[in-house]
Design a protein around this motif. Structure first.
Motif, PDB file in Angstrom:
ATOM      1  N   ARG A 173       0.827  -1.208   0.000  1.00 42.03           N
ATOM      2  CA  ARG A 173       0.000   0.000   0.000  1.00 42.03           C
ATOM      3  C   ARG A 173       0.866   1.265   0.000  1.00 42.03           C
ATOM      4  O   ARG A 173       0.419   2.330  -0.402  1.00 42.03           O
ATOM      5  N   MET A 174       2.099   1.136   0.486  1.00 43.10           N
ATOM      6  CA  MET A 174       3.053   2.250   0.455  1.00 43.10           C
ATOM      7  C   MET A 174       3.753   2.359  -0.897  1.00 43.10           C
ATOM      8  O   MET A 174       4.612   3.221  -1.083  1.00 43.10           O
ATOM      9  N   CYS A 175       3.401   1.459  -1.804  1.00 38.32           N
ATOM     10  CA  CYS A 175       3.968   1.447  -3.163  1.00 38.32           C
ATOM     11  C   CYS A 175       5.411   0.953  -3.213  1.00 38.32           C
ATOM     12  O   CYS A 175       6.135   1.211  -4.189  1.00 38.32           O
ATOM     13  N   TRP A 176       5.849   0.247  -2.176  1.00 37.64           N
ATOM     14  CA  TRP A 176       7.143  -0.407  -2.251  1.00 37.64           C
ATOM     15  C   TRP A 176       6.989  -1.725  -3.006  1.00 37.64           C
ATOM     16  O   TRP A 176       5.937  -2.358  -2.963  1.00 37.64           O
ATOM     17  N   ASN A 215       5.590   9.889  -7.972  1.00 42.41           N
ATOM     18  CA  ASN A 215       4.307   9.866  -7.273  1.00 42.41           C
ATOM     19  C   ASN A 215       3.240   9.051  -7.999  1.00 42.41           C
ATOM     20  O   ASN A 215       2.103   8.943  -7.512  1.00 42.41           O
ATOM     21  N   ASP A 216       3.561   8.472  -9.149  1.00 40.68           N
ATOM     22  CA  ASP A 216       2.547   7.823  -9.983  1.00 40.68           C
ATOM     23  C   ASP A 216       1.743   6.783  -9.200  1.00 40.68           C
ATOM     24  O   ASP A 216       0.503   6.759  -9.258  1.00 40.68           O
ATOM     25  N   ARG A 219      -3.634   4.899  -6.325  1.00 38.34           N
ATOM     26  CA  ARG A 219      -4.269   4.116  -5.264  1.00 38.34           C
ATOM     27  C   ARG A 219      -5.758   4.432  -5.174  1.00 38.34           C
ATOM     28  O   ARG A 219      -6.207   5.536  -5.496  1.00 38.34           O
ATOM     29  N   GLU A 220      -6.504   3.459  -4.669  1.00 41.87           N
ATOM     30  CA  GLU A 220      -7.939   3.661  -4.474  1.00 41.87           C
ATOM     31  C   GLU A 220      -8.174   4.718  -3.402  1.00 41.87           C
ATOM     32  O   GLU A 220      -7.410   4.809  -2.435  1.00 41.87           O
ATOM     33  N   PRO A 221      -9.205   5.528  -3.551  1.00 38.14           N
ATOM     34  CA  PRO A 221      -9.537   6.515  -2.510  1.00 38.14           C
ATOM     35  C   PRO A 221      -9.725   5.840  -1.156  1.00 38.14           C
ATOM     36  O   PRO A 221     -10.333   4.771  -1.067  1.00 38.14           O
ATOM     37  N   PRO A 263      -2.514   7.238   4.403  1.00 38.57           N
ATOM     38  CA  PRO A 263      -2.811   8.335   3.488  1.00 38.57           C
ATOM     39  C   PRO A 263      -1.543   9.093   3.106  1.00 38.57           C
ATOM     40  O   PRO A 263      -0.474   8.900   3.699  1.00 38.57           O
ATOM     41  N   LEU A 264      -1.660   9.948   2.115  1.00 38.62           N
ATOM     42  CA  LEU A 264      -0.572  10.879   1.808  1.00 38.62           C
ATOM     43  C   LEU A 264      -0.559  11.980   2.859  1.00 38.62           C
ATOM     44  O   LEU A 264      -1.607  12.366   3.390  1.00 38.62           O
TER      45      LEU A 264
END
Length: 622
Positions: free
Chosen positions: A339-342, A360-361, A366-368, A373-374
């Protein structure tokens, strides 16, 4: 009868005499003792003396008096005669990481969040105003590079780690020395082989982890005695080895005694004292950290300090064990980092290496409502001093998102290449290059002034107490030293420029004590630090005592400041047992030494700390 009455009278007179003497002694105690009641509980004045040719104390009979404080540092003509010496049991005191202080003040801290390992500084009335003595038998430290593998046992008289970690080759006691075979909890057979295996996993050229200069700065969390960081140095990689003063007490002290960059700190509730995007690699080898706690806030802190495309190398049972608990942790940790995009860059045996995205792509796709969160768009990812961690992902700046990376040159060109984040401060390339050249000239001048005292291996651990852009450290690149660059949280946070140059450092306010053990640095550089302290209303005397605490015996201090400031410091030379090495007026006109409003010049003032021991230490040594 008469004889009996006479004996009774004598007894009464005797009792009266005893009472009178007792009252007189009480009066003396109250009169003379009251003068010291406001002093620190650690003020134990003691006699010092000379032994052979080694300087151990002052030069006259007044050296053990406790009347060294000066009421006005600017105007008084009084010379500080002496500072009291702390009790021997405080030879390793770290004022802002002192658990005894926490207990005494009854601070309400959450132990599960490691708050008791975070900084808690004493108020002014409880600050130490005594000199920290070396332990019995203390010797001038072994020189680098030999010190990587051995230190004097007397300098850090703690051998419990050698027993506790005897099967892991952390350290071995051999006679009057402690040896470091290069092992660790996860790499019993040597950090060098372990480092090469990680490079091999990532398909780096020739199994060298620096990836041809692209990987330079590393954060080693829960570092032990820093053998991982020690063996990275030969690959032109510098690691910030980080560990708390926990049950493995003195591990950071051992690291610094060995000449390895290290810092006392913990992943607790506050941000680490490093800017965002500082490290190419974070490393944890059996560091016993619960990465899943508080919605993954500790992993998110690592994410904050990792550069675009940075790696997290994780060696732990969760990466390979098959029991129910380890499988559960692995499953939840894998879901979190996804979920952290690692992504998993490599996984082999007991080690997994994750990689952070380059842009940041992934975050935007990610789904809302995806957690974590960011972070808020107005949050400053580089504000760290006393700032609490947040359980959110730090997105990249528009520049980093567009370039899909940090845009940094490979090492060693990185050190002298203008960092992309110069623009954050409005600094030009010309300003950067001029600053680099100016400090190169100044460092050459410093070494010329110290030429009679300093050889190629005299100094190893250096601290620049006001580092600005790190050009002082950059000027030392051809010397076998490393520099802890310190940037004040009150001014421009240029620490990110320092990391972008492939150097390391930390944020710190010099009105407080630094997070290190006593006797850990060979050279301190203080460029207008005392003038800054004066403008903040902080005590220069407190800073002098703190610098003495940090500095190794026979170490050096270079003070570059106003002439009046230096003159006020000179009054403390004898009290601190410091010896003047050189003093030189500086020509005004350069960016480093602007002439003050009253036309006052700056002065370069260099001193050396003498080796002294308490009489108790001498008796133990003898």
């Amino acid at each position: 009868m008469m004889r009996g009455r006479s004996d009774g009278g004598q007894k009464k007179r005797l009792i009266a005499s005893v009472c009178a003497v007792a009252l007189f002694l009480c009066f003396l105690y109250m009169y003379y003792g009251s003068s010291n009641q406001g002093s620190s509980a650690l003020e134990y004045g003691r006699s010092l003396r000379k032994l052979g040719s080694s300087y151990l104390s002052g030069d006259d009979d007044n050296d053990n008096k406790q009347d060294g404080s000066v009421t006005s540092e600017e105007d008084s003509l009084v010379v500080a005669k002496s500072f009291p010496v702390c009790d021997d049991r405080h030879s390793e005191i770290i004022p802002c990481l002192d658990r005894n202080f926490i207990y005494q003040m009854r601070l309400k801290l959450d132990l599960s969040l490691m708050e008791h390992y975070e900084r808690h500084c004493p108020p002014p009335e409880r600050k130490f105003n005594c000199l920290i003595p070396p332990p019995p038998g203390y010797k001038v430290p072994i020189k680098w590079p030999k010190s990587r593998d051995e230190v004097w046992q007397a300098n850090i008289p703690h051998t419990h780690l050698a027993k506790e970690k005897s099967d892991q080759n952390w350290m071995v006691v051999k006679g009057d020395k402690i040896n470091f075979p290069g092992g660790g909890t996860h790499f019993h057979y040597g950090a060098d082989k372990y480092i090469a295996s990680i490079a091999n996993m990532l398909n780096f050229s020739k199994d060298v982890l620096n990836d041809e200069g692209r990987l330079r700065t590393v954060l080693d969390v829960g570092c032990g005695v820093a053998s991982f960081g020690a063996y990275l140095l030969s690959s032109d990689i510098i690691a910030m080895s980080l560990a708390p003063n926990d049950v493995h007490q003195n591990q950071i002290q051992f690291a610094l005694e060995r000449g390895i960059p290290a810092y006392l700190g913990v992943l607790g509730t506050k941000r680490l004292p490093y800017p965002s995007r500082s490290f190419e690699l974070a490393h944890c080898s059996r560091c016993r950290i619960d990465w899943l706690q508080r919605d993954g806030i500790l992993l998110l802190e690592l994410d904050r300090v990792l550069r675009p495309g940075g790696y997290f190398a994780y060696s732990s049972p969760e990466a390979y064990a098959q029991d129910e608990e380890d499988l559960r942790i692995w499953k939840e940790m894998s879901a979190l980092v996804e979920r952290m995009c690692w992504r998993i860059a490599a996984k082999r045996n007991q080690t997994v290496v994750w990689q952070k995205p380059l842009s940041n792509d992934c975050y935007l796709e990610r789904e809302p409502g995806t957690q974590p969160p960011l972070c808020r768009s107005d949050a400053d990812p580089d504000a760290v001093y006393g700032v609490s961690m947040e359980a959110c992902i730090t997105p990249y700046s528009k520049h980093d998102h567009k370039t899909k990376g940090s845009g940094l040159a490979p090492w060693p060109a990185r050190m002298t290449s203008p960092p992309p984040r110069l623009a954050d401060f409005g600094y030009s390339t010309h300003m950067f290059e001029k600053d680099t050249e100016l400090w190169k000239q100044q460092v050459d001048s410093y070494w010329n002034l110290m030429s009679s005292k300093v050889k190629s291996n005299t100094v190893r651990n250096i601290m620049d107490m006001k580092a600005h852009m790190g050009s002082f450290a950059a000027a030392l690149k051809d010397k076998d030293v490393w520099v802890m660059n310190v940037v004040s949280p009150d001014g421009p946070n240029t620490l990110k420029l320092i990391y972008d140059r492939g150097l390391i450092g930390t944020n710190h306010n010099w009105c407080e004590a630094f997070s290190t053990y006593p006797r850990t640095y060979d050279l301190l550089h203080a460029w207008t630090v005392f003038s800054d302290m004066r403008s903040k209303g902080c005590s220069a005397e407190d800073l002098l005592i703190e610098m003495d605490r940090i500095l190794r015996p026979t170490g050096f201090i270079i003070i570059r400041d106003k002439e009046s400031v230096v003159e006020s410091i000179k009054k403390y030379m004898k009290a601190l047992h410091w010896e003047v090495v050189a003093s030189e007026k500086v020509t005004t006109g350069s960016e480093l030494d602007q002439e003050s409003e009253d036309g006052e010049n700056n002065v370069v003032f260099i001193v050396q700390k003498k080796l002294w021991l308490t009489s108790e230490s001498l008796r133990d040594t003898e």
